[in-house]
Write a protein that holds these residues in place. Structure first.
Motif, PDB file in Angstrom:
ATOM      1  N   ALA A   9       0.814  -1.213   0.000  1.00 59.91           N
ATOM      2  CA  ALA A   9       0.000   0.000   0.000  1.00 59.91           C
ATOM      3  C   ALA A   9       0.847   1.261   0.000  1.00 59.91           C
ATOM      4  N   PHE A  13      -0.614   5.144  -2.527  1.00 62.08           N
ATOM      5  CA  PHE A  13      -1.035   6.492  -2.177  1.00 62.08           C
ATOM      6  C   PHE A  13       0.167   7.344  -1.820  1.00 62.08           C
ATOM      7  N   VAL A  18      -6.760   9.554   1.813  1.00 63.33           N
ATOM      8  CA  VAL A  18      -7.584   8.589   1.100  1.00 63.33           C
ATOM      9  C   VAL A  18      -9.036   8.752   1.530  1.00 63.33           C
ATOM     10  N   GLY A  20     -13.266   7.774   0.157  1.00 62.44           N
ATOM     11  CA  GLY A  20     -13.945   6.667  -0.494  1.00 62.44           C
ATOM     12  C   GLY A  20     -13.737   6.636  -1.996  1.00 62.44           C
ATOM     13  N   ARG A  22     -11.190   7.884  -3.796  1.00 62.36           N
ATOM     14  CA  ARG A  22      -9.813   7.480  -4.114  1.00 62.36           C
ATOM     15  C   ARG A  22      -9.629   5.990  -3.872  1.00 62.36           C
ATOM     16  N   HIS A  23     -10.198   5.481  -2.788  1.00 66.27           N
ATOM     17  CA  HIS A  23     -10.090   4.049  -2.488  1.00 66.27           C
ATOM     18  C   HIS A  23     -10.713   3.225  -3.616  1.00 66.27           C
ATOM     19  N   ARG A  24     -11.889   3.649  -4.066  1.00 69.22           N
ATOM     20  CA  ARG A  24     -12.554   2.950  -5.171  1.00 69.22           C
ATOM     21  C   ARG A  24     -11.743   3.036  -6.463  1.00 69.22           C
ATOM     22  N   ILE A  27      -7.594   1.814  -5.793  1.00 69.28           N
ATOM     23  CA  ILE A  27      -7.295   0.491  -5.218  1.00 69.28           C
ATOM     24  C   ILE A  27      -8.275  -0.567  -5.722  1.00 69.28           C
ATOM     25  N   VAL A  47     -11.937  -5.860   5.301  1.00 69.08           N
ATOM     26  CA  VAL A  47     -11.574  -4.458   5.525  1.00 69.08           C
ATOM     27  C   VAL A  47     -11.492  -4.188   7.016  1.00 69.08           C
ATOM     28  N   ALA A  52     -12.717   5.296   4.676  1.00 69.10           N
ATOM     29  CA  ALA A  52     -12.657   5.137   3.214  1.00 69.10           C
ATOM     30  C   ALA A  52     -13.126   3.758   2.773  1.00 69.10           C
ATOM     31  N   HIS A  53     -12.918   2.756   3.602  1.00 69.74           N
ATOM     32  CA  HIS A  53     -13.314   1.391   3.245  1.00 69.74           C
ATOM     33  C   HIS A  53     -14.819   1.185   3.348  1.00 69.74           C
ATOM     34  N   VAL A  58     -18.068   3.303  -1.928  1.00 71.13           N
ATOM     35  CA  VAL A  58     -17.311   2.046  -1.966  1.00 71.13           C
ATOM     36  C   VAL A  58     -18.259   0.864  -1.847  1.00 71.13           C
TER      37      VAL A  58
END
Length: 67
Positions: A9, A13, A18, A20, A22-24, A27, A47, A52-53, A58
């Motif tokens: 990880a 980034f 981060v 939601g 950006r996570h989607r 990643i 998770v 964000a997860h 997401v």
């Protein structure tokens, strides 16, 4: 924190925080979804309940992808 057996990880980034989206986009879409489809039919994504997860964007994306 490993993202997969071949990626860390810390390499993903580099700038900013981060959220939601950006996570989607950075990643889940490029790494997790293709990996999930390639390894097994019943993929389980674990998770840690980071904001964000668990963001709505997401959750909706993962549901649309069948994860």
């Amino acid at each position: 924190m490993p993202v997969s057996l071949t990626m860390d990880a810390q390499n993903v980034f580099k700038n900013g925080t981060v959220n939601g989206q950006r996570h989607r986009d950075e990643i889940l879409a490029p790494y997790v979804v293709p990996y999930a489809g390639a390894v097994v039919q019943e993929f389980i994504l674990i998770v840690d309940n980071a904001t964000a997860h668990r963001a709505r964007i997401v959750n909706a994306y993962l549901e649309d992808q069948g994860i």
